[in-house]
Design a protein around this motif. Structure first.
Motif, PDB file in Angstrom:
ATOM      1  N   MET A  58      35.749  31.334 -56.925  1.00  0.00           N
ATOM      2  CA  MET A  58      36.163  29.956 -56.654  1.00  0.00           C
ATOM      3  C   MET A  58      36.004  29.039 -57.855  1.00  0.00           C
ATOM      4  SD  MET A  58      34.687  29.423 -52.775  1.00  0.00           S
ATOM      5  CE  MET A  58      32.980  29.581 -53.284  1.00  0.00           C
ATOM      6  N   SER A  59      35.723  29.603 -59.032  1.00  0.00           N
ATOM      7  CA  SER A  59      35.469  28.760 -60.202  1.00  0.00           C
ATOM      8  C   SER A  59      36.678  27.912 -60.581  1.00  0.00           C
ATOM      9  CB  SER A  59      35.047  29.623 -61.394  1.00  0.00           C
ATOM     10  OG  SER A  59      36.066  30.553 -61.734  1.00  0.00           O
ATOM     11  N   TYR A  60      37.887  28.400 -60.272  1.00  0.00           N
ATOM     12  CA  TYR A  60      39.089  27.647 -60.609  1.00  0.00           C
ATOM     13  C   TYR A  60      39.494  26.662 -59.510  1.00  0.00           C
ATOM     14  CZ  TYR A  60      39.878  31.145 -64.298  1.00  0.00           C
ATOM     15  OH  TYR A  60      39.759  31.955 -65.387  1.00  0.00           O
ATOM     16  N   LEU A  61      38.753  26.638 -58.410  1.00  0.00           N
ATOM     17  CA  LEU A  61      39.105  25.772 -57.293  1.00  0.00           C
ATOM     18  C   LEU A  61      38.143  24.605 -57.137  1.00  0.00           C
ATOM     19  CD1 LEU A  61      39.937  28.558 -54.671  1.00  0.00           C
ATOM     20  CD2 LEU A  61      41.472  27.447 -56.283  1.00  0.00           C
ATOM     21  N   MET A  62      37.004  24.675 -57.822  1.00  0.00           N
ATOM     22  CA  MET A  62      35.986  23.624 -57.746  1.00  0.00           C
ATOM     23  C   MET A  62      35.893  22.901 -59.083  1.00  0.00           C
ATOM     24  SD  MET A  62      32.845  25.713 -55.931  1.00  0.00           S
ATOM     25  CE  MET A  62      32.790  26.035 -54.176  1.00  0.00           C
TER      26      MET A  62
ATOM     27  N   GLU B   1      30.894  20.922 -61.852  1.00  0.00           N
ATOM     28  CA  GLU B   1      29.616  20.556 -61.231  1.00  0.00           C
ATOM     29  C   GLU B   1      29.454  21.249 -59.877  1.00  0.00           C
ATOM     30  OE1 GLU B   1      31.811  18.480 -62.483  1.00  0.00           O
ATOM     31  OE2 GLU B   1      30.750  17.827 -64.300  1.00  0.00           O
ATOM     32  N   GLN B   2      30.550  21.285 -59.085  1.00  0.00           N
ATOM     33  CA  GLN B   2      30.485  21.948 -57.781  1.00  0.00           C
ATOM     34  C   GLN B   2      30.204  23.441 -57.936  1.00  0.00           C
ATOM     35  OE1 GLN B   2      34.399  20.815 -56.380  1.00  0.00           O
ATOM     36  NE2 GLN B   2      33.564  19.351 -54.919  1.00  0.00           N
ATOM     37  N   TYR B   3      30.858  24.056 -58.901  1.00  0.00           N
ATOM     38  CA  TYR B   3      30.685  25.502 -59.071  1.00  0.00           C
ATOM     39  C   TYR B   3      29.283  25.821 -59.588  1.00  0.00           C
ATOM     40  CZ  TYR B   3      31.866  30.328 -60.131  1.00  0.00           C
ATOM     41  OH  TYR B   3      31.898  31.697 -60.167  1.00  0.00           O
ATOM     42  N   LYS B   4      28.754  24.969 -60.445  1.00  0.00           N
ATOM     43  CA  LYS B   4      27.395  25.187 -60.939  1.00  0.00           C
ATOM     44  C   LYS B   4      26.388  25.098 -59.791  1.00  0.00           C
ATOM     45  CE  LYS B   4      24.014  23.438 -64.299  1.00  0.00           C
ATOM     46  NZ  LYS B   4      23.744  22.416 -65.355  1.00  0.00           N
ATOM     47  N   ALA B   5      26.585  24.108 -58.907  1.00  0.00           N
ATOM     48  CA  ALA B   5      25.692  23.973 -57.755  1.00  0.00           C
ATOM     49  C   ALA B   5      25.815  25.187 -56.830  1.00  0.00           C
ATOM     50  CB  ALA B   5      26.020  22.694 -56.995  1.00  0.00           C
ATOM     51  N   TYR B   6      27.021  25.686 -56.674  1.00  0.00           N
ATOM     52  CA  TYR B   6      27.253  26.872 -55.835  1.00  0.00           C
ATOM     53  C   TYR B   6      26.528  28.091 -56.400  1.00  0.00           C
ATOM     54  CZ  TYR B   6      29.869  30.926 -54.090  1.00  0.00           C
ATOM     55  OH  TYR B   6      30.228  32.142 -53.572  1.00  0.00           O
ATOM     56  N   LEU B   7      26.591  28.282 -57.718  1.00  0.00           N
ATOM     57  CA  LEU B   7      25.938  29.436 -58.341  1.00  0.00           C
ATOM     58  C   LEU B   7      24.423  29.370 -58.217  1.00  0.00           C
ATOM     59  CD1 LEU B   7      28.029  29.902 -61.621  1.00  0.00           C
ATOM     60  CD2 LEU B   7      28.182  31.207 -59.497  1.00  0.00           C
ATOM     61  N   ASN B   8      23.862  28.168 -58.103  1.00  0.00           N
ATOM     62  CA  ASN B   8      22.414  28.005 -58.003  1.00  0.00           C
ATOM     63  C   ASN B   8      21.889  28.238 -56.587  1.00  0.00           C
ATOM     64  OD1 ASN B   8      21.986  27.446 -60.731  1.00  0.00           O
ATOM     65  ND2 ASN B   8      22.375  25.260 -60.468  1.00  0.00           N
TER      66      ASN B   8
ATOM     67  N   GLN C 216      25.257  30.513 -50.247  1.00  0.00           N
ATOM     68  CA  GLN C 216      26.568  30.677 -50.885  1.00  0.00           C
ATOM     69  C   GLN C 216      27.629  31.063 -49.861  1.00  0.00           C
ATOM     70  OE1 GLN C 216      26.341  33.388 -54.190  1.00  0.00           O
ATOM     71  NE2 GLN C 216      25.805  31.776 -55.644  1.00  0.00           N
ATOM     72  N   GLY C 217      27.263  31.953 -48.948  1.00  0.00           N
ATOM     73  CA  GLY C 217      28.213  32.341 -47.905  1.00  0.00           C
ATOM     74  C   GLY C 217      28.600  31.164 -47.037  1.00  0.00           C
ATOM     75  N   ARG C 218      27.617  30.327 -46.706  1.00  0.00           N
ATOM     76  CA  ARG C 218      27.896  29.141 -45.892  1.00  0.00           C
ATOM     77  C   ARG C 218      28.772  28.158 -46.658  1.00  0.00           C
ATOM     78  NH1 ARG C 218      23.084  28.452 -44.404  1.00  0.00           N
ATOM     79  NH2 ARG C 218      22.418  27.089 -46.111  1.00  0.00           N
ATOM     80  N   THR C 219      28.443  27.955 -47.949  1.00  0.00           N
ATOM     81  CA  THR C 219      29.238  27.039 -48.774  1.00  0.00           C
ATOM     82  C   THR C 219      30.668  27.529 -48.914  1.00  0.00           C
ATOM     83  OG1 THR C 219      27.292  26.338 -50.026  1.00  0.00           O
ATOM     84  CG2 THR C 219      29.439  25.988 -51.059  1.00  0.00           C
ATOM     85  N   ALA C 220      30.843  28.838 -49.127  1.00  0.00           N
ATOM     86  CA  ALA C 220      32.191  29.401 -49.292  1.00  0.00           C
ATOM     87  C   ALA C 220      33.015  29.215 -48.022  1.00  0.00           C
ATOM     88  CB  ALA C 220      32.103  30.873 -49.663  1.00  0.00           C
ATOM     89  N   ARG C 221      32.410  29.485 -46.847  1.00  0.00           N
ATOM     90  CA  ARG C 221      33.139  29.310 -45.584  1.00  0.00           C
ATOM     91  C   ARG C 221      33.562  27.864 -45.404  1.00  0.00           C
ATOM     92  NH1 ARG C 221      29.137  32.685 -43.581  1.00  0.00           N
ATOM     93  NH2 ARG C 221      28.018  30.902 -42.694  1.00  0.00           N
TER      94      ARG C 221
END
Length: 683
Positions: free
Chosen positions: A251-255, A258-265, A271-276
């Motif tokens: 999802m790096s190209y969709l966020m 800053e959003q993607y960095k927070a997701y990776l942390n 992460q599964g909940r955030t992705a859904r």
């Protein structure tokens, strides 16, 4: 294959250049036989020793030069490829009619990136042996490369023709896939789908099968067949490695960064909940079982892999700059290729997007190193202020921060407008019933006429989701309406209907989609909703349903909500001469010592005070009193639950905005519940 081809030239038929003695010929044959045995054993260094001995005896010995070229080609590397080409050219020079020599030289030249020269050798190989599929595969591969570089259909057509010939000769699924890829690039999606179906039926390799399914899914997305696309992508992904699936889901190209960095942390569960939740938020039609935006992402990923990859350099298309922009924003509005005129002006692609502001957004991609990898240009000392202002790297970062991704979804052939009103009631098992009342103006639908009557039908989907994006409930239906033909295009008349969902009390997301089955016009709406908890133990009253007419089951004193025919009024506007119908339900009434309930219903209709100062001043000057009417009912039964249908006469009311309030009092406990709606009365 190498062993078979080499043994096709018996040692007894070896030809030497120049006069040789019988002993020299024997020595030549012995040295070559020894070299061949070492080659087949994979001992290249020993092979080279005996090949050198052969060439000392006969510099033009074609078979030795050929085998030497094969060894250098397998050893690989820039210098070895050069040595391979020199040796294979000597083999071709000594035996120009040998297709194997031409084919091997073509492979070497292709690895050296001398593509036109390689193409010539493949053609020669095909000319001397039209039954060997390999030269046609090479021709197809090179024309495909040219087509992708220049986006030119004539090269894709030539690639298609060569791969079709290779497929006939070999029945290789990979060549069917290459045909389909060429057809896809030319925009011939129906033909591409047919060839892919053939390839899938023949494929035994998981890699080829997965590639076919994924490309077929991309074709289905382009043709807006999302259900079929979902099936194809699932079949393809089943045969991919876990790493490949993760790359496709990235999802790096969709966020934003800053959003993607927070997701990776986040941890794996978070992460599964955030992705859904993320995919749910950008789902353009949550009422379907598939996520059209996710399928579009997969299709863009497949396109990037098929179009921008450089396999010989192990560069994945989705990791290139063009791949990133394509996955984020789809195809550009315009694209143009420029060949360039020198080192300071390399080949360039120009992409223009015209939907991100008043001015077009333009990106440049340059093949700086002439290796086929088009990247953002590198700033240099010759750049002017305008060059820095147009720096595509900076523009891509700014656009990605403001608009991380873009997708224009067209669910049908046009929009359909409708109104809907959710109403909440006590359900069963701790759940809440959500009744959705819908009204569609007649002029929004396409009717078929039959004499005095006209008929229209809609496909209706709705879904209720919890915050985790899990489905709480969903419902689908086909609703058919029959009216007088004279009313078919009258916007003042509406089709009215309702459908129920249930869910546990919570903050949920409600989505509804209605499609006119004849015009294919579609309306989609998504909104948050808080489901009430009617299991409090206190007396409760449901939402009020306001209607122009409510018909109860004939001859029955008690009835269920589902048995009522309700012609709802979603705008809550009533002509002064028409009655207002109300429906509501009462819950959690207390049973008395006699096993019965006792309650009162107070219905209050009060005119709302004019909100603006001028209106309030006029009311005061004219002595206008606010209109209010109160009606009280009493009731009781052996049930703790009651439902009521009331008819309100507003014929004596003047025009204005009113509040209609219902107050329920449990006379045994003194507990009270209230609910209200705003109505408009006009003349």
């Amino acid at each position: 294959m190498v062993k078979i081809l080499l043994m096709a030239f018996p040692l007894a038929l070896l030809c030497c250049s120049g006069p040789m003695t019988g002993g020299q010929k024997t020595m030549l044959n012995d040295n070559y036989a020894t070299a061949l045995s070492f080659f087949e054993a994979g001992s290249f260094d020993s092979t080279l020793v005996y090949l050198d001995k052969c060439l000392e005896l006969d510099r033009d010995f074609a078979q030795a030069n050929y085998l030497l070229g094969k060894i250098y080609l397998q050893k690989d590397g820039i210098y070895n490829r050069r040595l391979s080409a020199l040796s294979l050219k000597e083999a071709v020079k000594a035996d120009r009619g040998n297709p194997e020599y031409h084919y091997s030289l073509g492979l070497t030249l292709e690895k050296q990136t001398f593509y036109l020269n390689a193409l010539d050798e493949y053609r020669e190989a095909a000319r001397f042996d039209s039954t060997d599929p390999r030269p046609f595969v090479g021709i197809s591969r090179l024309y495909e490369r040219m087509g992708l570089r220049y986006d030119d259909d004539k090269y894709f057509q030539r690639s298609l023709e060569a791969s079709a010939r290779a497929a006939i000769l070999s029945d290789d699924p990979a060549q069917f896939y290459r045909q389909a890829a060429a057809l896809y690039q030319m925009g011939k999606y129906d033909s591409s789908s047919k060839v892919l179906s053939l390839a899938i039926a023949k494929a035994e390799s998981a890699i080829i099968s997965a590639s076919c399914w994924l490309l077929l899914g991309a074709v289905q997305v382009l043709e807006r067949r999302f259900d079929s696309a979902h099936f194809c992508f699932e079949r393809g992904r089943e045969q991919m490695s876990e790493l490949s699936r993760d790359e496709m889901d990235d999802m790096s190209y969709l966020m934003t960064a800053e959003q993607y960095k927070a997701y990776l942390n986040e941890g794996p569960i978070a992460q599964g909940r955030t992705a859904r939740f993320f995919w749910g938020q950008i789902d353009p039609d949550p009422t379907t079982q598939i996520n059209e935006r996710r399928l579009e992402h997969y299709a863009r990923f497949v396109h990037a892999q098929a179009t921008f990859s450089l396999p010989e350099k192990k560069i994945d298309g989705w990791k290139t700059k063009r791949g990133e922009l394509y996955i984020r924003y789809g195809a550009p509005s315009e694209q143009e290729f420029s060949l360039g005129v020198g080192p300071s002006d390399p080949p360039r692609w120009t992409w223009t997007y015209d939907r991100f502001g008043a001015q077009p957004t333009i990106f440049y991609f340059e093949d700086t190193f002439l290796n086929g990898d088009f990247n953002f240009p590198f700033p240099n000392s010759n750049w002017t202020a305008d060059d820095f202002a147009r720096d595509p790297s900076r523009l891509a970062y700014e656009l990605g921060s403001a608009i991380p991704q873009d997708f224009a979804f067209s669910p049908g052939s046009g929009p359909l407008e409708f109104d809907y009103m959710p109403r909440q009631f006590k359900g069963h098992g701790g759940k809440t019933d959500l009744e959705i009342f819908v009204a569609i103006a007649n002029n929004q639908l396409r009717f078929t006429r039959d004499g005095e009557y006209a008929t229209a039908a809609v496909s209706w989907r709705q879904v209720l989701r919890y915050p985790s994006w899990q489905v709480a409930d969903s419902a689908t239906a086909i609703r058919t309406y029959s009216i007088r033909a004279s009313q078919a295009e009258n916007p003042d008349y509406s089709m009215s209907s309702r459908m129920k969902l249930t869910g546990l009390p919570d903050s949920l997301l409600f989505s509804i989609s209605i499609r006119d089955t004849l015009s294919d016009h579609v309306g989609i709406s998504t909104n948050g909703i808080r489901l009430r908890n009617f299991y409090s133990g206190q007396v409760e009253v449901s939402d009020i349903v306001l209607a122009r007419r409510i018909d109860q089951p004939p001859g029955e004193l008690s009835f269920r909500r589902e048995q009522l025919s309700i012609l709802s009024s979603l705008d809550n506007r009533y002509f002064v001469g028409e009655p207002i119908w109300l429906y509501f339900e009462i819950y959690n009434l207390e049973l008395g010592p006699d096993g019965k309930t006792s309650y009162s219903i107070k219905q209050v209709i009060s005119e709302k005070r004019t909100r603006n100062l001028l209106g309030a001043f006029k009311d005061a000057v004219t002595g206008k009193d606010l209109h209010e009417v109160t009606t009280t009912y009493e009731g009781g039964s052996v049930n703790t639950y009651e439902n009521r249908v009331l008819r309100v006469d507003v014929s004596e009311f003047r025009e204005g905005v009113y509040t209609l309030a219902i107050e329920i009092e449990d006379l045994l406990t003194g507990r009270i519940a209230t609910t209200s709606e705003e109505i408009v009365i006009y003349r």
